[in-house]
Design a protein around this motif. Sequence first.
Motif, PDB file in Angstrom:
ATOM      1  N   GLU A   6       0.739  -1.370   0.225  1.00 51.00           N
ATOM      2  CA  GLU A   6       0.141  -0.050  -0.238  1.00 51.00           C
ATOM      3  C   GLU A   6       0.852   1.059  -0.273  1.00 51.00           C
ATOM      4  OE1 GLU A   6      -4.026  -0.851   2.337  1.00 51.00           O
ATOM      5  OE2 GLU A   6      -2.060  -0.998   3.835  1.00 51.00           O
ATOM      6  N   LEU A   7       2.867   1.286   1.075  1.00 50.98           N
ATOM      7  CA  LEU A   7       2.817   2.166   1.193  1.00 50.98           C
ATOM      8  C   LEU A   7       3.244   2.225  -0.741  1.00 50.98           C
ATOM      9  CD1 LEU A   7       4.660   2.560   4.412  1.00 50.98           C
ATOM     10  CD2 LEU A   7       3.284   4.230   3.499  1.00 50.98           C
ATOM     11  N   LYS A   8       3.624   1.330  -1.112  1.00 56.79           N
ATOM     12  CA  LYS A   8       4.900   1.562  -2.372  1.00 56.79           C
ATOM     13  C   LYS A   8       3.878   1.889  -4.166  1.00 56.79           C
ATOM     14  CE  LYS A   8       7.896  -1.814  -1.529  1.00 56.79           C
ATOM     15  NZ  LYS A   8       8.407  -3.396  -1.888  1.00 56.79           N
ATOM     16  N   ALA A   9       2.538   1.559  -3.273  1.00 60.11           N
ATOM     17  CA  ALA A   9       1.026   2.482  -4.344  1.00 60.11           C
ATOM     18  C   ALA A   9       1.096   3.800  -4.692  1.00 60.11           C
ATOM     19  CB  ALA A   9       0.095   1.853  -4.607  1.00 60.11           C
ATOM     20  N   LEU A  10       1.481   4.361  -3.075  1.00 58.83           N
ATOM     21  CA  LEU A  10       1.545   5.531  -2.598  1.00 58.83           C
ATOM     22  C   LEU A  10       2.135   6.779  -3.639  1.00 58.83           C
ATOM     23  CD1 LEU A  10       0.462   6.470   0.828  1.00 58.83           C
ATOM     24  CD2 LEU A  10      -1.410   6.844  -1.496  1.00 58.83           C
TER      25      LEU A  10
END
Length: 137
Positions: free
Chosen positions: A18-22
């Motif tokens: 989820e963090l990488k998607a941001l």
Amino acid sequence: MALKLNDNYVKNFISDDELKALVPAVEDAHQKIVDKSGEGSDFLGWVDLPVNYDKEEFSRIKKAAEKIKSDSDVLVVVGIGGSYLGAKAAIEMLTDSFYNLSSDRKTPMIIFAGNSISSSYLVDVINLLKDKDFSVN
């Protein structure tokens, strides 16, 4: 300037994926700020403020501050609505919660006027200032 995200406190709530998607959205927002190209870009004067400011005006402000510091027991900051909040925020950021009560305070006591329509409060301000040297901002 390289920044690193400290994600220690979110690991239980947000997955690494989820963090990488941001990342793309954050990089896009950063680039728009740097380029001053995004919506609201005319409100980005703060980006260059540390290096691009009126140095003569800043010098006048520092000189006035020194005069107030040497001449005044109290600084009265006047403002209604949000106009006094910048000064209040800066003062609270730079001092502790009981700054005005500190015996080792090296600057004038700071009070606010105009931020309340209470006549009792304004009478209290007048009574506080009665025998003191004060400046008004």
